[in-house]
Design a protein around this motif. Structure first.
Motif, short mmCIF file in Angstrom:
data_model
loop_
_atom_site.label_atom_id
_atom_site.label_comp_id
_atom_site.label_asym_id
_atom_site.label_seq_id
_atom_site.Cartn_x
_atom_site.Cartn_y
_atom_site.Cartn_z
N CYS A 364 0.84 -1.18 0.00
CA CYS A 364 0.00 0.00 0.00
C CYS A 364 0.89 1.24 0.00
O CYS A 364 2.08 1.17 0.25
N GLU A 365 0.29 2.41 -0.31
CA GLU A 365 1.05 3.65 -0.35
C GLU A 365 1.45 4.07 1.05
O GLU A 365 0.66 4.00 1.98
N GLY A 366 2.69 4.52 1.19
CA GLY A 366 3.19 4.96 2.48
C GLY A 366 3.90 3.84 3.23
O GLY A 366 3.74 2.64 2.93
N LEU A 367 4.70 4.24 4.21
CA LEU A 367 5.51 3.30 4.99
C LEU A 367 5.10 3.28 6.45
O LEU A 367 5.90 2.90 7.31
N GLU A 368 3.84 3.67 6.76
CA GLU A 368 3.43 3.75 8.16
C GLU A 368 3.39 2.38 8.84
O GLU A 368 3.79 2.24 9.99
N GLU A 369 2.92 1.36 8.12
CA GLU A 369 2.77 0.02 8.71
C GLU A 369 3.85 -0.95 8.23
O GLU A 369 3.71 -2.16 8.41
N ILE A 370 4.89 -0.43 7.63
CA ILE A 370 5.97 -1.28 7.10
C ILE A 370 7.15 -1.24 8.07
O ILE A 370 7.50 -0.19 8.62
N SER A 371 7.78 -2.40 8.29
CA SER A 371 9.00 -2.51 9.08
C SER A 371 9.89 -3.59 8.48
O SER A 371 9.39 -4.54 7.86
N ILE A 372 11.19 -3.43 8.67
CA ILE A 372 12.16 -4.39 8.13
C ILE A 372 13.01 -4.90 9.28
O ILE A 372 13.50 -4.12 10.11
N GLU A 373 13.17 -6.21 9.32
CA GLU A 373 13.98 -6.87 10.35
C GLU A 373 15.22 -7.48 9.70
O GLU A 373 15.13 -8.20 8.70
N PHE A 374 16.39 -7.18 10.31
CA PHE A 374 17.67 -7.74 9.84
C PHE A 374 18.19 -8.68 10.93
O PHE A 374 18.40 -8.25 12.07
N LEU A 375 18.40 -9.93 10.58
CA LEU A 375 18.94 -10.93 11.49
C LEU A 375 20.31 -11.35 10.99
O LEU A 375 20.44 -11.86 9.86
N VAL A 376 21.33 -11.12 11.81
CA VAL A 376 22.68 -11.58 11.49
C VAL A 376 22.88 -12.92 12.18
O VAL A 376 22.80 -13.01 13.42
N LEU A 377 23.12 -13.97 11.41
CA LEU A 377 23.23 -15.33 11.93
C LEU A 377 24.59 -15.92 11.60
O LEU A 377 25.26 -15.49 10.65
N LEU A 393 14.05 -1.79 11.58
CA LEU A 393 13.82 -0.43 11.07
C LEU A 393 12.34 -0.27 10.79
O LEU A 393 11.71 -1.12 10.15
N GLY A 394 11.78 0.85 11.25
CA GLY A 394 10.36 1.12 11.03
C GLY A 394 9.96 2.42 11.67
O GLY A 394 10.77 3.14 12.28
N ALA A 395 8.66 2.74 11.55
CA ALA A 395 8.15 4.00 12.10
C ALA A 395 8.20 4.02 13.62
O ALA A 395 8.36 5.08 14.23
N SER A 396 8.09 2.85 14.26
CA SER A 396 8.09 2.79 15.73
C SER A 396 9.49 2.57 16.30
O SER A 396 9.64 2.43 17.52
N ALA A 397 10.52 2.50 15.45
CA ALA A 397 11.88 2.25 15.92
C ALA A 397 12.44 3.49 16.60
O ALA A 397 12.04 4.63 16.31
N GLU A 398 13.38 3.29 17.52
CA GLU A 398 14.00 4.38 18.26
C GLU A 398 15.47 4.51 17.88
O GLU A 398 16.07 3.58 17.32
N GLY A 399 16.07 5.64 18.23
CA GLY A 399 17.48 5.86 17.98
C GLY A 399 17.79 6.07 16.52
O GLY A 399 17.01 6.66 15.75
N THR A 400 18.94 5.57 16.11
CA THR A 400 19.38 5.74 14.72
C THR A 400 18.45 5.01 13.74
O THR A 400 18.30 5.45 12.59
#
Length: 425
Positions: A364-377, A393-400
């Motif tokens: 959908c348009e916009g990145l309000e409900e989108i988040s990306i998870e990076f797992l280093v294994l 990384l996402g809209a609710s993420a904190e810091g950098t």
């Protein structure tokens, strides 16, 4: 015509005679069978069984009544007990003749012993204690120390190593393990097996069979590794992982053994080794490393471009001190994973360079409900891959992570790269 009639009468009498004889034979057979069964039953009841039943219940031996005392186990103990003085025992005896008309027994008042009787009687029942008695505090300390030692001890692993110069092969024989702890609390036992890896390259990985319900498994399995020059054996290390099989969940880790081969001469022949099993080192550190990510949001095509660039300062996720990292990328929409990608594995490095690009379609348009998870294994063929670090990384993420997400939303069609600290997995 007269002779013919007489012969017919004789033939008519034959069936009756046969029936009488068959009836007598049937009665005789039934009576004989019944007599034989009765004789067998009586002989079985009088005969002594050819074996004896021994059931030990709290030190009490129970035997059939028709066994002789000579055949009883522990008969010698009874004979020795006759020569020893028997301790006085209080017994309950009911005399039926002393009952009243209603069938009740008369009440008897217990006899109170005199002080002289007590003095004569107490030494027999209560012998004097030894002077070197153990105090309760010392008992608690001893039991606590023994329990701690039992918890710390995870058993011993026995194995042998050998090098075959003709075939240029390195041979490891996993013999047995002794004194393993019980991982199943209900049955108080374990289903152990062993995984072995040759470090530092981790190319050779093998495992033994699972032995059911034992704390002293005897494997006696030999593993031959070809293509290992004798000059390189000194640089290798053997890593043994002792596990307990669990059908319904993840296998329990009992412990591990790390055995470096430096300084060991295999030219003399086979060498027998035994090593104490220690707890697995979790190897957690305060810093999980950093990950360099580049993001670009295309508002016209409604796509998100993710580039996994580099990873640095990754912690030691293996016994050899080296990791085989790779990155798994998960795309979430409203906390539901809709896509996943992963990079290639980088061998034996804490500072990996990936430079791999992934393009995700945004539903959908916009990145309000989108988040990306990076797992280093950390890649491991022999067991489940261990998570080194995590980044979201996402809209609710904190810091950098939150600042990076706001920048790609404010400046679409621009590739923005930033370093991010990884958190515990």
């Amino acid at each position: 015509m007269a002779p013919i009639a007489a012969s017919r009468e004789e033939f008519d009498e034959i069936p009756t005679v046969v029936g009488i004889f068959s009836a007598f034979g049937l009665v005789f057979t039934v009576s004989l069978f019944a007599w034989i069964c009765c004789q067998r039953k009586s002989s079985k009841s009088n005969k002594t069984p050819p074996y004896k039943f021994v059931h030990v219940l709290k030190g009490v031996d129970i035997y059939p009544e028709n066994l002789n005392s000579k055949k009883k186990f522990g008969a010698e103990d009874k004979e020795e007990g006759k020569s020893k003085p028997v301790m006085p025992k209080t017994s309950l005896h009911l005399d039926l003749e002393k009952r009243d008309l209603n069938g009740n027994f008369p009440k008897t008042t217990p006899k109170i012993p005199n002080s002289s009787d007590l003095e004569n009687f107490t030494p027999k029942l209560f012998p004097e204690r030894e002077k070197d008695s153990v105090s309760p505090d010392s008992l608690k300390s001893v039991t606590s120390i023994s329990s701690e030692e039992k918890q710390d001890k995870l058993g011993t692993l026995f194995f042998s190593i050998e090098y075959n110069f003709e075939k240029k092969a390195f041979m490891v024989n996993i013999k047995e393990a002794r004194g393993l702890p019980a991982m199943d609390e209900q049955s108080m036992t374990s289903d152990p097996y062993i995984k072995m890896t040759i470090l530092p390259e981790k190319k050779h990985k093998v495992k033994t069979r699972v032995l059911r319900k034992t704390l002293d498994p005897a494997f006696d399995e030999t593993f031959t590794f070809y293509g290992i020059p004798y000059t390189q054996v000194q640089d290798l290390s053997l890593h043994f992982m002792i596990l307990s099989f669990d059908r319904f969940s993840r296998d329990d880790i009992i412990g591990e053994v790390l055995f470096p081969l430096s300084g060991i001469e295999l030219s003399e022949g086979r060498m027998l080794m035994n090593k104490e099993i220690i707890k697995k080192n979790v190897r957690k550190s305060s810093g999980r490393g950093e990950l360099l990510i580049s993001l670009c949001y295309q508002s016209t095509t409604n796509t998100l471009t993710v580039v996994v660039l580099k990873a640095r300062h990754l912690p030691k996720a293996d016994v050899s001190g080296l990791s085989d990292p790779y990155v798994k990328v998960n795309l979430y929409h409203a906390k539901k994973r809709i896509s996943k990608k992963k990079t290639h594995v980088k061998k034996c490095t804490p500072n990996a360079v990936f430079n791999e690009l992934f393009v995700f379609d945004i539903p959908c348009e916009g990145l309000e409900e989108i988040s990306i998870e990076f797992l280093v294994l950390d890649s491991d063929r022999g067991s489940r891959n261990e998570i080194i670090g995590r980044l979201t990384l996402g809209a609710s993420a904190e810091g950098t992570a939150g600042e990076h997400w706001k920048e790609i939303c404010e400046y679409p069609r621009r590739q923005i790269a930033k370093w991010h600290m990884l958190c515990d997995g």
